[in-house]
Design a protein around this motif. Structure first.
Motif, PDB file in Angstrom:
ATOM      1  N   ILE A  90       0.840  -1.209   0.000  1.00 45.67           N
ATOM      2  CA  ILE A  90       0.000   0.000   0.000  1.00 45.67           C
ATOM      3  C   ILE A  90       0.867   1.248   0.000  1.00 45.67           C
ATOM      4  O   ILE A  90       0.644   2.189  -0.775  1.00 45.67           O
ATOM      5  CB  ILE A  90      -0.949  -0.006   1.215  1.00 45.67           C
ATOM      6  N   ASP A  91       1.886   1.252   0.857  1.00 50.28           N
ATOM      7  CA  ASP A  91       2.783   2.401   0.947  1.00 50.28           C
ATOM      8  C   ASP A  91       3.557   2.600  -0.350  1.00 50.28           C
ATOM      9  O   ASP A  91       3.731   3.731  -0.830  1.00 50.28           O
ATOM     10  CB  ASP A  91       3.748   2.195   2.119  1.00 50.28           C
ATOM     11  N   ALA A  92       4.006   1.500  -0.953  1.00 51.36           N
ATOM     12  CA  ALA A  92       4.781   1.577  -2.194  1.00 51.36           C
ATOM     13  C   ALA A  92       3.946   2.160  -3.327  1.00 51.36           C
ATOM     14  O   ALA A  92       4.416   3.020  -4.084  1.00 51.36           O
ATOM     15  CB  ALA A  92       5.292   0.191  -2.574  1.00 51.36           C
ATOM     16  N   ILE A  93       2.713   1.714  -3.445  1.00 50.47           N
ATOM     17  CA  ILE A  93       1.855   2.195  -4.526  1.00 50.47           C
ATOM     18  C   ILE A  93       1.464   3.647  -4.302  1.00 50.47           C
ATOM     19  O   ILE A  93       1.428   4.448  -5.251  1.00 50.47           O
ATOM     20  CB  ILE A  93       0.626   1.272  -4.658  1.00 50.47           C
ATOM     21  N   ASN A  94       1.189   4.034  -3.070  1.00 54.51           N
ATOM     22  CA  ASN A  94       0.908   5.448  -2.780  1.00 54.51           C
ATOM     23  C   ASN A  94       2.113   6.326  -3.080  1.00 54.51           C
ATOM     24  O   ASN A  94       1.974   7.436  -3.616  1.00 54.51           O
ATOM     25  CB  ASN A  94       0.482   5.610  -1.318  1.00 54.51           C
ATOM     26  N   SER A  95       3.301   5.831  -2.743  1.00 59.10           N
ATOM     27  CA  SER A  95       4.522   6.584  -3.030  1.00 59.10           C
ATOM     28  C   SER A  95       4.734   6.730  -4.532  1.00 59.10           C
ATOM     29  O   SER A  95       5.153   7.794  -5.015  1.00 59.10           O
ATOM     30  CB  SER A  95       5.734   5.890  -2.401  1.00 59.10           C
ATOM     31  N   ALA A  96       4.445   5.665  -5.283  1.00 62.31           N
ATOM     32  CA  ALA A  96       4.570   5.730  -6.741  1.00 62.31           C
ATOM     33  C   ALA A  96       3.587   6.742  -7.320  1.00 62.31           C
ATOM     34  O   ALA A  96       3.932   7.511  -8.226  1.00 62.31           O
ATOM     35  CB  ALA A  96       4.324   4.346  -7.341  1.00 62.31           C
ATOM     36  N   ASN A  97       2.383   6.755  -6.797  1.00 63.27           N
ATOM     37  CA  ASN A  97       1.381   7.710  -7.257  1.00 63.27           C
ATOM     38  C   ASN A  97       1.835   9.142  -6.992  1.00 63.27           C
ATOM     39  O   ASN A  97       1.744  10.016  -7.870  1.00 63.27           O
ATOM     40  CB  ASN A  97       0.049   7.445  -6.558  1.00 63.27           C
ATOM     41  N   ASN A  98       2.357   9.387  -5.795  1.00 63.43           N
ATOM     42  CA  ASN A  98       2.845  10.727  -5.453  1.00 63.43           C
ATOM     43  C   ASN A  98       4.031  11.134  -6.324  1.00 63.43           C
ATOM     44  O   ASN A  98       4.146  12.297  -6.737  1.00 63.43           O
ATOM     45  CB  ASN A  98       3.235  10.782  -3.971  1.00 63.43           C
ATOM     46  N   ALA A  99       4.914  10.180  -6.598  1.00 63.13           N
ATOM     47  CA  ALA A  99       6.077  10.478  -7.449  1.00 63.13           C
ATOM     48  C   ALA A  99       5.636  10.874  -8.857  1.00 63.13           C
ATOM     49  O   ALA A  99       6.206  11.796  -9.467  1.00 63.13           O
ATOM     50  CB  ALA A  99       7.003   9.270  -7.501  1.00 63.13           C
ATOM     51  N   LEU A 100       4.621  10.207  -9.369  1.00 60.15           N
ATOM     52  CA  LEU A 100       4.103  10.552 -10.690  1.00 60.15           C
ATOM     53  C   LEU A 100       3.461  11.937 -10.688  1.00 60.15           C
ATOM     54  O   LEU A 100       3.685  12.746 -11.605  1.00 60.15           O
ATOM     55  CB  LEU A 100       3.082   9.511 -11.140  1.00 60.15           C
ATOM     56  N   GLN A 171     -12.892  -7.800 -28.956  1.00 56.11           N
ATOM     57  CA  GLN A 171     -13.030  -7.036 -30.190  1.00 56.11           C
ATOM     58  C   GLN A 171     -13.554  -5.620 -29.953  1.00 56.11           C
ATOM     59  O   GLN A 171     -13.717  -4.850 -30.905  1.00 56.11           O
ATOM     60  CB  GLN A 171     -13.991  -7.769 -31.142  1.00 56.11           C
ATOM     61  N   SER A 172     -13.824  -5.263 -28.712  1.00 59.79           N
ATOM     62  CA  SER A 172     -14.436  -3.964 -28.417  1.00 59.79           C
ATOM     63  C   SER A 172     -13.496  -2.806 -28.751  1.00 59.79           C
ATOM     64  O   SER A 172     -12.274  -2.893 -28.549  1.00 59.79           O
ATOM     65  CB  SER A 172     -14.824  -3.891 -26.938  1.00 59.79           C
ATOM     66  N   SER A 173     -14.075  -1.718 -29.222  1.00 63.88           N
ATOM     67  CA  SER A 173     -13.283  -0.530 -29.552  1.00 63.88           C
ATOM     68  C   SER A 173     -12.798   0.206 -28.313  1.00 63.88           C
ATOM     69  O   SER A 173     -11.947   1.091 -28.405  1.00 63.88           O
ATOM     70  CB  SER A 173     -14.112   0.413 -30.424  1.00 63.88           C
ATOM     71  N   VAL A 174     -13.352  -0.139 -27.132  1.00 65.41           N
ATOM     72  CA  VAL A 174     -12.935   0.523 -25.887  1.00 65.41           C
ATOM     73  C   VAL A 174     -12.190  -0.448 -24.963  1.00 65.41           C
ATOM     74  O   VAL A 174     -12.090  -0.216 -23.762  1.00 65.41           O
ATOM     75  CB  VAL A 174     -14.147   1.138 -25.147  1.00 65.41           C
ATOM     76  N   ARG A 175     -11.646  -1.534 -25.545  1.00 66.96           N
ATOM     77  CA  ARG A 175     -11.013  -2.551 -24.707  1.00 66.96           C
ATOM     78  C   ARG A 175      -9.771  -2.029 -23.992  1.00 66.96           C
ATOM     79  O   ARG A 175      -9.351  -2.603 -22.993  1.00 66.96           O
ATOM     80  CB  ARG A 175     -10.660  -3.787 -25.537  1.00 66.96           C
ATOM     81  N   ASN A 176      -9.183  -0.946 -24.483  1.00 67.32           N
ATOM     82  CA  ASN A 176      -7.982  -0.406 -23.845  1.00 67.32           C
ATOM     83  C   ASN A 176      -8.275   0.751 -22.895  1.00 67.32           C
ATOM     84  O   ASN A 176      -7.346   1.380 -22.385  1.00 67.32           O
ATOM     85  CB  ASN A 176      -6.988   0.064 -24.916  1.00 67.32           C
ATOM     86  N   HIS A 177      -9.565   1.044 -22.658  1.00 68.90           N
ATOM     87  CA  HIS A 177      -9.931   2.147 -21.773  1.00 68.90           C
ATOM     88  C   HIS A 177     -10.004   1.657 -20.337  1.00 68.90           C
ATOM     89  O   HIS A 177     -10.860   0.836 -19.989  1.00 68.90           O
ATOM     90  CB  HIS A 177     -11.277   2.744 -22.202  1.00 68.90           C
ATOM     91  N   ILE A 178      -9.098   2.159 -19.498  1.00 70.01           N
ATOM     92  CA  ILE A 178      -9.077   1.717 -18.105  1.00 70.01           C
ATOM     93  C   ILE A 178      -9.791   2.728 -17.207  1.00 70.01           C
ATOM     94  O   ILE A 178      -9.892   3.907 -17.544  1.00 70.01           O
ATOM     95  CB  ILE A 178      -7.642   1.467 -17.606  1.00 70.01           C
ATOM     96  N   THR A 179     -10.291   2.252 -16.076  1.00 69.28           N
ATOM     97  CA  THR A 179     -11.054   3.092 -15.162  1.00 69.28           C
ATOM     98  C   THR A 179     -10.256   3.469 -13.912  1.00 69.28           C
ATOM     99  O   THR A 179     -10.744   4.240 -13.088  1.00 69.28           O
ATOM    100  CB  THR A 179     -12.345   2.368 -14.727  1.00 69.28           C
ATOM    101  N   ARG A 180      -9.065   2.926 -13.788  1.00 70.64           N
ATOM    102  CA  ARG A 180      -8.232   3.237 -12.619  1.00 70.64           C
ATOM    103  C   ARG A 180      -6.773   3.191 -13.049  1.00 70.64           C
ATOM    104  O   ARG A 180      -6.363   2.282 -13.781  1.00 70.64           O
ATOM    105  CB  ARG A 180      -8.486   2.218 -11.509  1.00 70.64           C
ATOM    106  N   ALA A 181      -5.976   4.175 -12.616  1.00 68.00           N
ATOM    107  CA  ALA A 181      -4.562   4.214 -12.998  1.00 68.00           C
ATOM    108  C   ALA A 181      -3.766   4.980 -11.959  1.00 68.00           C
ATOM    109  O   ALA A 181      -4.311   5.776 -11.181  1.00 68.00           O
ATOM    110  CB  ALA A 181      -4.393   4.863 -14.368  1.00 68.00           C
ATOM    111  N   LEU A 182      -2.464   4.751 -11.953  1.00 67.79           N
ATOM    112  CA  LEU A 182      -1.547   5.527 -11.117  1.00 67.79           C
ATOM    113  C   LEU A 182      -1.243   6.859 -11.797  1.00 67.79           C
ATOM    114  O   LEU A 182      -1.125   6.923 -13.023  1.00 67.79           O
ATOM    115  CB  LEU A 182      -0.240   4.772 -10.920  1.00 67.79           C
TER     116      LEU A 182
END
Length: 287
Positions: A90-100, A171-182
Protein backbone atom coordinates in the motif's frame (compact mmCIF):
# COMPACT_ATOMS: atom_id res chain seq x y z
CA UNK A 1 9.12 -26.93 7.61
CA UNK A 2 8.70 -27.54 3.90
CA UNK A 3 11.58 -26.59 1.64
CA UNK A 4 10.42 -23.82 -0.68
CA UNK A 5 12.12 -22.87 -3.92
CA UNK A 6 11.34 -19.67 -5.84
CA UNK A 7 12.62 -18.71 -9.28
CA UNK A 8 11.69 -15.75 -11.47
CA UNK A 9 12.17 -14.50 -15.01
CA UNK A 10 10.79 -11.61 -17.01
CA UNK A 11 10.89 -9.94 -20.39
CA UNK A 12 9.48 -6.83 -22.05
CA UNK A 13 9.28 -6.18 -25.78
CA UNK A 14 8.39 -3.15 -27.90
CA UNK A 15 6.14 -5.21 -30.20
CA UNK A 16 5.70 -4.81 -33.96
CA UNK A 17 4.02 -1.39 -34.23
CA UNK A 18 4.93 1.00 -31.42
CA UNK A 19 7.93 3.31 -31.69
CA UNK A 20 8.63 3.20 -27.96
CA UNK A 21 8.29 0.65 -25.18
CA UNK A 22 6.08 2.17 -22.48
CA UNK A 23 6.15 -0.98 -20.31
CA UNK A 24 8.50 -1.51 -17.37
CA UNK A 25 9.24 -4.72 -15.52
CA UNK A 26 11.25 -5.62 -12.43
CA UNK A 27 11.75 -9.04 -10.86
CA UNK A 28 13.83 -10.54 -8.06
CA UNK A 29 14.32 -13.77 -6.11
CA UNK A 30 16.41 -13.82 -2.93
CA UNK A 31 19.29 -16.29 -2.75
CA UNK A 32 19.00 -16.52 1.04
CA UNK A 33 15.29 -16.28 1.85
CA UNK A 34 12.07 -17.68 0.28
CA UNK A 35 11.23 -14.22 -1.05
CA UNK A 36 10.53 -13.11 -4.61
CA UNK A 37 8.55 -10.50 -6.48
CA UNK A 38 7.52 -9.26 -9.92
CA UNK A 39 6.45 -5.70 -10.78
CA UNK A 40 4.96 -4.77 -14.16
CA UNK A 41 3.70 -1.33 -15.25
CA UNK A 42 2.12 -0.29 -18.54
CA UNK A 43 2.48 3.45 -19.10
CA UNK A 44 0.34 5.89 -21.04
CA UNK A 45 0.56 9.56 -21.91
CA UNK A 46 2.11 10.25 -25.25
CA UNK A 47 5.70 10.42 -26.41
CA UNK A 48 8.10 9.56 -23.52
CA UNK A 49 5.29 10.13 -20.99
CA UNK A 50 4.18 6.51 -20.78
CA UNK A 51 7.72 5.17 -20.56
CA UNK A 52 8.55 7.69 -17.82
CA UNK A 53 5.41 6.85 -15.85
CA UNK A 54 5.93 3.09 -15.89
CA UNK A 55 9.62 3.45 -15.03
CA UNK A 56 8.87 5.70 -12.03
CA UNK A 57 6.15 3.37 -10.77
CA UNK A 58 8.15 0.16 -11.17
CA UNK A 59 11.30 1.61 -9.59
CA UNK A 60 9.40 3.11 -6.65
CA UNK A 61 7.68 -0.18 -5.82
CA UNK A 62 10.94 -2.07 -6.29
CA UNK A 63 12.69 0.29 -3.85
CA UNK A 64 10.11 -0.41 -1.14
CA UNK A 65 10.29 -4.17 -1.64
CA UNK A 66 14.09 -4.22 -1.62
CA UNK A 67 14.01 -2.51 1.77
CA UNK A 68 11.77 -5.17 3.30
CA UNK A 69 13.99 -8.03 4.44
CA UNK A 70 15.44 -6.42 7.53
CA UNK A 71 15.86 -7.81 11.04
CA UNK A 72 12.55 -6.37 12.22
CA UNK A 73 10.59 -8.15 9.50
CA UNK A 74 12.47 -11.44 9.86
CA UNK A 75 11.93 -11.50 13.64
CA UNK A 76 8.15 -11.11 13.36
CA UNK A 77 5.58 -13.89 13.42
CA UNK A 78 4.20 -15.15 10.07
CA UNK A 79 0.93 -13.32 10.74
CA UNK A 80 2.76 -10.07 11.43
CA UNK A 81 4.91 -10.53 8.32
CA UNK A 82 1.80 -10.87 6.18
CA UNK A 83 0.42 -7.63 7.60
CA UNK A 84 3.76 -5.91 6.96
CA UNK A 85 3.77 -7.12 3.35
CA UNK A 86 0.30 -5.70 2.77
CA UNK A 87 1.21 -2.37 4.40
CA UNK A 88 4.42 -2.20 2.37
CA UNK A 89 2.54 -2.69 -0.90
CA UNK A 90 0.00 0.00 0.00
CA UNK A 91 2.78 2.40 0.95
CA UNK A 92 4.78 1.58 -2.19
CA UNK A 93 1.85 2.20 -4.53
CA UNK A 94 0.91 5.45 -2.78
CA UNK A 95 4.52 6.58 -3.03
CA UNK A 96 4.57 5.73 -6.74
CA UNK A 97 1.38 7.71 -7.26
CA UNK A 98 2.84 10.73 -5.45
CA UNK A 99 6.08 10.48 -7.45
CA UNK A 100 4.10 10.55 -10.69
CA UNK A 101 2.02 13.53 -9.59
CA UNK A 102 5.14 15.44 -8.53
CA UNK A 103 6.78 14.75 -11.90
CA UNK A 104 3.68 15.97 -13.73
CA UNK A 105 3.55 19.14 -11.63
CA UNK A 106 7.17 20.03 -12.35
CA UNK A 107 7.11 19.08 -16.04
CA UNK A 108 3.99 20.02 -18.05
CA UNK A 109 5.31 17.85 -20.88
CA UNK A 110 4.18 14.85 -18.81
CA UNK A 111 0.75 16.28 -17.92
CA UNK A 112 -1.19 13.34 -19.40
CA UNK A 113 0.97 10.48 -18.22
CA UNK A 114 -0.17 7.63 -16.01
CA UNK A 115 0.35 3.88 -15.68
CA UNK A 116 -1.17 0.59 -14.70
CA UNK A 117 0.65 -1.58 -12.19
CA UNK A 118 0.52 -5.17 -11.03
CA UNK A 119 2.74 -6.50 -8.25
CA UNK A 120 3.11 -10.03 -6.88
CA UNK A 121 5.17 -10.87 -3.80
CA UNK A 122 5.94 -14.37 -2.47
CA UNK A 123 7.11 -14.92 1.09
CA UNK A 124 7.38 -18.63 1.94
CA UNK A 125 3.97 -19.98 0.80
CA UNK A 126 2.20 -16.62 1.14
CA UNK A 127 1.31 -14.85 -2.10
CA UNK A 128 0.03 -11.27 -2.19
CA UNK A 129 -1.00 -9.43 -5.36
CA UNK A 130 -1.83 -5.75 -5.83
CA UNK A 131 -3.00 -4.13 -9.05
CA UNK A 132 -4.40 -0.99 -10.64
CA UNK A 133 -5.62 -1.01 -14.24
CA UNK A 134 -5.71 -3.89 -16.70
CA UNK A 135 -2.30 -5.50 -16.27
CA UNK A 136 -3.00 -8.98 -14.92
CA UNK A 137 -1.84 -11.78 -12.63
CA UNK A 138 -2.61 -15.47 -13.22
CA UNK A 139 -1.89 -18.60 -11.16
CA UNK A 140 -1.49 -22.01 -12.77
CA UNK A 141 -1.24 -25.34 -10.94
CA UNK A 142 -2.53 -28.90 -11.43
CA UNK A 143 -6.09 -27.66 -11.00
CA UNK A 144 -5.75 -25.34 -14.00
CA UNK A 145 -5.54 -21.57 -14.52
CA UNK A 146 -6.95 -18.96 -12.16
CA UNK A 147 -7.07 -15.25 -12.96
CA UNK A 148 -6.06 -13.45 -9.76
CA UNK A 149 -6.92 -9.90 -10.86
CA UNK A 150 -10.02 -8.24 -12.22
CA UNK A 151 -9.37 -5.54 -14.83
CA UNK A 152 -10.18 -1.96 -13.88
CA UNK A 153 -11.54 -1.25 -17.36
CA UNK A 154 -14.65 -0.19 -19.24
CA UNK A 155 -15.07 -3.58 -20.94
CA UNK A 156 -14.74 -5.43 -17.62
CA UNK A 157 -17.59 -3.33 -16.22
CA UNK A 158 -19.61 -4.16 -19.34
CA UNK A 159 -18.87 -7.87 -18.86
CA UNK A 160 -19.87 -7.69 -15.19
CA UNK A 161 -23.17 -6.01 -16.06
CA UNK A 162 -23.93 -8.59 -18.77
CA UNK A 163 -23.75 -6.14 -21.68
CA UNK A 164 -21.04 -8.06 -23.54
CA UNK A 165 -19.27 -11.43 -23.35
CA UNK A 166 -15.56 -12.11 -22.81
CA UNK A 167 -15.27 -12.88 -26.53
CA UNK A 168 -16.98 -9.61 -27.51
CA UNK A 169 -14.70 -7.71 -25.13
CA UNK A 170 -11.66 -8.89 -27.15
CA UNK A 171 -13.03 -7.04 -30.19
CA UNK A 172 -14.44 -3.96 -28.42
CA UNK A 173 -13.28 -0.53 -29.55
CA UNK A 174 -12.93 0.52 -25.89
CA UNK A 175 -11.01 -2.55 -24.71
CA UNK A 176 -7.98 -0.41 -23.84
CA UNK A 177 -9.93 2.15 -21.77
CA UNK A 178 -9.08 1.72 -18.11
CA UNK A 179 -11.05 3.09 -15.16
CA UNK A 180 -8.23 3.24 -12.62
CA UNK A 181 -4.56 4.21 -13.00
CA UNK A 182 -1.55 5.53 -11.12
CA UNK A 183 -0.69 9.21 -11.51
CA UNK A 184 -4.20 10.45 -12.28
CA UNK A 185 -5.58 11.64 -8.94
CA UNK A 186 -4.28 12.46 -5.46
CA UNK A 187 -5.72 9.32 -3.95
CA UNK A 188 -5.37 5.87 -5.47
CA UNK A 189 -6.88 2.57 -4.39
CA UNK A 190 -5.10 -0.62 -5.32
CA UNK A 191 -6.95 -3.91 -5.23
CA UNK A 192 -5.01 -6.27 -2.96
CA UNK A 193 -5.63 -9.98 -2.39
CA UNK A 194 -3.61 -12.79 -0.85
CA UNK A 195 -3.48 -16.58 -0.91
CA UNK A 196 -1.59 -19.41 0.76
CA UNK A 197 -0.14 -21.77 -1.83
CA UNK A 198 -0.51 -25.45 -1.03
CA UNK A 199 1.17 -27.01 -4.08
CA UNK A 200 3.64 -26.25 -6.83
CA UNK A 201 2.48 -23.45 -9.09
CA UNK A 202 3.42 -20.91 -11.74
CA UNK A 203 2.53 -17.24 -11.40
CA UNK A 204 2.24 -15.08 -14.52
CA UNK A 205 2.10 -11.28 -14.57
CA UNK A 206 1.55 -9.53 -17.89
CA UNK A 207 0.35 -6.41 -19.69
CA UNK A 208 -2.58 -6.19 -22.08
CA UNK A 209 -0.15 -6.40 -24.99
CA UNK A 210 -0.21 -10.14 -24.25
CA UNK A 211 -3.84 -10.67 -23.26
CA UNK A 212 -5.01 -8.79 -26.34
CA UNK A 213 -3.95 -11.85 -28.35
CA UNK A 214 -3.93 -14.78 -25.93
CA UNK A 215 -7.12 -15.62 -24.03
CA UNK A 216 -7.10 -17.57 -20.77
CA UNK A 217 -7.24 -20.94 -22.58
CA UNK A 218 -4.19 -20.10 -24.70
CA UNK A 219 -2.28 -18.84 -21.65
CA UNK A 220 -3.10 -22.01 -19.73
CA UNK A 221 -1.95 -24.19 -22.62
CA UNK A 222 1.47 -22.53 -22.66
CA UNK A 223 1.93 -22.65 -18.87
CA UNK A 224 0.89 -26.30 -18.75
CA UNK A 225 3.12 -27.56 -21.56
CA UNK A 226 6.09 -25.25 -22.17
CA UNK A 227 9.23 -26.23 -20.28
CA UNK A 228 11.48 -25.00 -18.77
CA UNK A 229 8.66 -23.05 -17.15
CA UNK A 230 10.61 -19.79 -16.80
CA UNK A 231 11.10 -19.70 -20.57
CA UNK A 232 7.34 -19.26 -21.01
CA UNK A 233 8.03 -15.51 -21.01
CA UNK A 234 9.85 -15.84 -24.35
CA UNK A 235 7.09 -17.99 -25.78
CA UNK A 236 4.43 -15.47 -24.75
CA UNK A 237 6.33 -12.57 -26.31
CA UNK A 238 6.91 -14.50 -29.53
CA UNK A 239 3.26 -15.55 -29.79
CA UNK A 240 1.94 -12.01 -29.27
CA UNK A 241 4.38 -10.61 -31.84
CA UNK A 242 3.52 -13.32 -34.34
CA UNK A 243 -0.18 -12.49 -33.97
CA UNK A 244 0.34 -8.78 -34.64
CA UNK A 245 2.22 -7.18 -31.73
CA UNK A 246 0.19 -3.97 -31.88
CA UNK A 247 1.19 -3.02 -28.32
CA UNK A 248 4.22 -3.38 -26.07
CA UNK A 249 4.33 -6.83 -24.46
CA UNK A 250 5.60 -7.72 -20.99
CA UNK A 251 5.49 -11.00 -19.07
CA UNK A 252 6.98 -12.20 -15.80
CA UNK A 253 6.95 -15.76 -14.44
CA UNK A 254 7.46 -16.85 -10.83
CA UNK A 255 7.93 -20.58 -10.27
CA UNK A 256 6.93 -21.81 -6.81
CA UNK A 257 7.86 -25.31 -5.67
CA UNK A 258 7.55 -26.87 -2.24
CA UNK A 259 8.95 -30.15 -1.02
CA UNK A 260 7.63 -31.60 2.28
CA UNK A 261 10.21 -31.85 5.05
CA UNK A 262 9.45 -35.56 5.55
CA UNK A 263 10.21 -36.25 1.90
CA UNK A 264 13.51 -34.36 2.13
CA UNK A 265 14.49 -36.34 5.23
CA UNK A 266 13.62 -39.63 3.53
CA UNK A 267 15.79 -38.71 0.54
CA UNK A 268 18.71 -37.82 2.78
CA UNK A 269 18.41 -41.09 4.74
CA UNK A 270 18.20 -43.08 1.53
CA UNK A 271 21.36 -41.43 0.25
CA UNK A 272 23.32 -42.24 3.44
CA UNK A 273 22.10 -45.87 3.53
CA UNK A 274 22.78 -46.61 -0.13
CA UNK A 275 25.65 -49.17 -0.43
CA UNK A 276 28.82 -47.80 -1.88
CA UNK A 277 30.08 -49.07 -5.21
CA UNK A 278 33.14 -51.30 -4.93
CA UNK A 279 36.44 -49.73 -5.78
CA UNK A 280 37.45 -50.39 -9.35
CA UNK A 281 41.05 -50.45 -10.53
CA UNK A 282 41.58 -49.66 -14.17
CA UNK A 283 44.75 -51.02 -15.74
CA UNK A 284 46.13 -50.34 -19.17
CA UNK A 285 46.00 -53.33 -21.43
CA UNK A 286 49.32 -55.10 -21.91
CA UNK A 287 50.54 -55.15 -25.46
Amino acid sequence: MDQISLAVNGRTDIGQVREENEDSIRWYASADQPFAYIVIADGMGGYTGGATASKIAAETVQFHLEDLLKHTFLSCTPEQQQLILRATLIDAINSANNALLNTKNTNPHFAKMGTTIVVAVMWHDFLIVAHIGDSRAYLWNNFGLQRLTRDHSVVQEMIDSGQISEEQAQQSSVRNHITRALGVSNSVEAEINSWKLTENALLLLCTDGLTEYLDDHAIERVLATHRPALECVYRFIDDANRMGGRDNISAGILEYSSQPAAQILAQEQSATQRPKSPDVTIRKAQR
